[in-house]
Enzyme design. Structure first.
Site, PDB file in Angstrom:
ATOM      1  N   ARG A  48       0.873  -1.185   0.000  1.00 28.15           N
ATOM      2  CA  ARG A  48       0.000   0.000   0.000  1.00 28.15           C
ATOM      3  C   ARG A  48       0.900   1.221   0.000  1.00 28.15           C
ATOM      4  NH1 ARG A  48       2.502   1.804   3.626  1.00 28.15           N
ATOM      5  NH2 ARG A  48       0.998   3.458   3.776  1.00 28.15           N
ATOM      6  N   GLY A  49       0.288   2.393  -0.097  1.00 30.26           N
ATOM      7  CA  GLY A  49       1.086   3.612  -0.258  1.00 30.26           C
ATOM      8  C   GLY A  49       1.144   3.906  -1.760  1.00 30.26           C
ATOM      9  N   ALA A  50       0.796   5.147  -2.130  1.00 34.18           N
ATOM     10  CA  ALA A  50       0.606   5.460  -3.554  1.00 34.18           C
ATOM     11  C   ALA A  50       1.798   5.073  -4.455  1.00 34.18           C
ATOM     12  CB  ALA A  50       0.260   6.939  -3.696  1.00 34.18           C
ATOM     13  N   ARG A  91      -7.349  -0.465  -6.822  1.00 33.30           N
ATOM     14  CA  ARG A  91      -7.725   0.538  -5.805  1.00 33.30           C
ATOM     15  C   ARG A  91      -7.993   1.846  -6.543  1.00 33.30           C
ATOM     16  NH1 ARG A  91      -4.263   1.105  -0.429  1.00 33.30           N
ATOM     17  NH2 ARG A  91      -6.199   2.016   0.345  1.00 33.30           N
ATOM     18  N   GLN A 196      -1.737   2.047  10.003  1.00 30.90           N
ATOM     19  CA  GLN A 196      -0.460   2.111   9.269  1.00 30.90           C
ATOM     20  C   GLN A 196       0.610   2.861  10.065  1.00 30.90           C
ATOM     21  OE1 GLN A 196      -3.471   2.713   7.928  1.00 30.90           O
ATOM     22  NE2 GLN A 196      -3.555   2.309   5.738  1.00 30.90           N
ATOM     23  N   ASP A 237      -2.159  10.820  -2.009  1.00 27.91           N
ATOM     24  CA  ASP A 237      -2.516   9.764  -2.962  1.00 27.91           C
ATOM     25  C   ASP A 237      -2.954  10.338  -4.301  1.00 27.91           C
ATOM     26  OD1 ASP A 237      -2.909   8.582  -0.136  1.00 27.91           O
ATOM     27  OD2 ASP A 237      -2.655   6.893  -1.496  1.00 27.91           O
ATOM     28  N   ASN A 247      -5.401  12.268   0.921  1.00 27.04           N
ATOM     29  CA  ASN A 247      -4.454  11.423   1.664  1.00 27.04           C
ATOM     30  C   ASN A 247      -5.255  10.635   2.694  1.00 27.04           C
ATOM     31  OD1 ASN A 247      -1.702  10.584   2.200  1.00 27.04           O
ATOM     32  ND2 ASN A 247      -1.886  11.654   4.139  1.00 27.04           N
ATOM     33  N   LYS A 248      -4.560   9.811   3.455  1.00 26.65           N
ATOM     34  CA  LYS A 248      -5.203   8.938   4.434  1.00 26.65           C
ATOM     35  C   LYS A 248      -6.226   9.670   5.285  1.00 26.65           C
ATOM     36  CE  LYS A 248      -4.864   5.495   4.699  1.00 26.65           C
ATOM     37  NZ  LYS A 248      -5.895   4.720   3.963  1.00 26.65           N
TER      38      LYS A 248
HETATM   39  O1  MRU Z   1      -4.452   3.146   2.325  1.00 25.50           O
HETATM   40  P1  MRU Z   1      -2.969   3.335   2.183  1.00 25.50           P
HETATM   41  O2  MRU Z   1      -2.175   2.757   3.303  1.00 25.50           O
HETATM   42  O3  MRU Z   1      -2.471   2.905   0.839  1.00 25.50           O
HETATM   43  O4  MRU Z   1      -2.791   4.906   2.263  1.00 25.50           O
HETATM   44  C1  MRU Z   1      -1.510   5.453   2.155  1.00 25.50           C
HETATM   45  C2  MRU Z   1      -1.484   6.913   2.332  1.00 25.50           C
HETATM   46  O5  MRU Z   1      -2.485   7.565   2.503  1.00 25.50           O
HETATM   47  C3  MRU Z   1      -0.155   7.577   2.193  1.00 25.50           C
HETATM   48  O6  MRU Z   1      -0.087   8.699   3.007  1.00 25.50           O
HETATM   49  C4  MRU Z   1       0.026   8.007   0.731  1.00 25.50           C
HETATM   50  O7  MRU Z   1      -0.115   6.918  -0.129  1.00 25.50           O
HETATM   51  C5  MRU Z   1       1.342   8.625   0.488  1.00 25.50           C
HETATM   52  S1  MRU Z   1       2.590   7.439   0.769  1.00 25.50           S
HETATM   53  C6  MRU Z   1       4.023   7.834   0.214  1.00 25.50           C
END
Ligand code: MRU
Length: 343
Positions: A48-50, A91, A196, A237, A247-248
């Site tokens: 996970r993470g963009a 996603r 996370q 994201d 973002n999250k």
């Molecule tokens: O749902 P996730 O864990 O994929 O969400 C991740 C985030 O929101 C991060 O902050 C975002 O992807 C930037 S990560 C470099």
């Protein structure tokens, strides 16, 4: 665990991912042998993470090419586009996924043989992975220029090596400041519902010996009000042309606190996270995930199973609440639209 932390590696026609569902209790690898494994790994948040999702998707296209290699070119291309469509939908919010698939698709041309296409796809995926590391280090350098000598930094979610290929975006800036010899202290939000921050950011901070405290999400307001936070660093994201940033979930709330208490609030993201096709954040699709993420913690039920749940995975921080956006091409200040379009 090897050092530096690397979230993924393509070896001998397989994609090895650190299984982020098992951390911090267990360090395990999840091995993708075909593109359907990649679709699952992204959907189920093995990875996970963009930026990490984008690179994983690119290798998913390579795995699809390996699978369909023996087909004549016409059927090969049909199967490849169908695989790209499937991975593309794994996603919805992080635009790095669609960006990577689009870049890989440009190599699907009928004047090449499947073997030639496979070779080019593999080289392109490796390039995307290498670029990600370089981009993170660049953002680290730019971001570090904004960090005072003894800064206390608040983070949200995981934006580290695990969210990218290596190093990280917002947590990459923390790494860069530590490498520059600054005395940094981090408060890491736990980041409910999937934790996370607690499971992944805290793990990365402990691995690297960066001084830090983990906090429940609802502690952030108290710390900010009491003047204990010098700045907030978060990832993104998807960023709209006007600077609105998804973002999250919970990021928006932090940005409001930052504005009220005059704390600098920075987004750290590569330019691949900017969606030049959308003007404002209202156009960003926000993923909603399962009720179980809220009603259960680590498989243990914490709410009645008949309660209805609203579980958006992301929120949009309005551009007005953002001090600056740190990218690999430099620090973008207001007016965001004008400066983003200059990129
Ligand atoms: O749902 P996730 O864990 O994929 O969400 C991740 C985030 O929101 C991060 O902050 C975002 O992807 C930037 S990560 C470099």
């Amino acid at each position: 665990m090897k050092y530096p932390i690397r979230s993924l590696e393509f070896k001998k026609n397989k994609l090895y991912l650190i299984d982020q569902r098992s951390l911090p209790q267990k360090y395990e690898e999840f091995i993708c042998v075909n593109y359907k494994d990649v679709e699952f790994a992204i959907t189920d948040m093995v990875v996970r993470g963009a930026p990490a999702i984008g690179v994983t998707a690119a290798y998913g296209v390579v795995l699809a090419a390996l699978e369909f290699l023996k087909l004549p070119i016409k059927q090969f291309l049909e199967q490849m586009h169908s695989a790209c469509n499937i991975i593309n939908k794994s996603r919805p919010t992080a635009v790095n996924l669609m960006w990577a698939i689009k870049r890989m698709r440009t190599l699907l041309i009928d004047s090449d043989t499947p073997a030639e296409i496979l070779r080019k796809l593999k080289a392109e995926a490796d390039k995307i992975a290498d670029e990600d590391i370089k981009t993170n280090k660049k953002m680290g350098q730019y971001g570090n220029s904004l960090i005072p000598q003894k800064a206390t930094i608040l983070t949200h979610c995981n934006t580290g090596a695990l969210a990218t290929v290596e190093y990280g975006t917002a947590l990459g800036v923390v790494r860069a400041a530590v490498e520059a010899g600054k005395e940094i202290f981090v408060y890491a939000d736990e980041t409910r519902p999937r934790l996370q921050g607690a499971r992944l950011t805290a793990w990365e901070l402990v691995q690297e010996g960066i001084p830090a405290k983990l906090i429940a999400d609802n502690v952030a307001a108290t710390l900010i009000r009491d003047g204990k936070i010098d700045l907030i660093l978060v990832g993104a994201d998807r960023i709209a042309v006007n600077g609105d940033s998804a973002n999250k979930i919970g990021t928006f709330m932090l940005s409001v606190l930052a504005k009220v208490y005059n704390v600098p609030f920075y987004i750290v993201a590569p330019t691949t996270t900017i969606d030049f096709d959308i003007e404002t954040g209202s156009e960003i699709e926000i993923e909603e995930r399962s009720a179980k993420e809220v009603t259960h913690i680590n498989g243990v039920q914490v709410a009645p199973d008949t309660i209805e749940v609203f579980n958006p995975a992301f929120d949009v921080t309005p551009n007005d609440n953002i001090t600056a956006i740190i990218t690999e091409k430099g620090i973008i200040n207001k007016p965001f639209k004008e400066n983003i379009l200059k990129l």
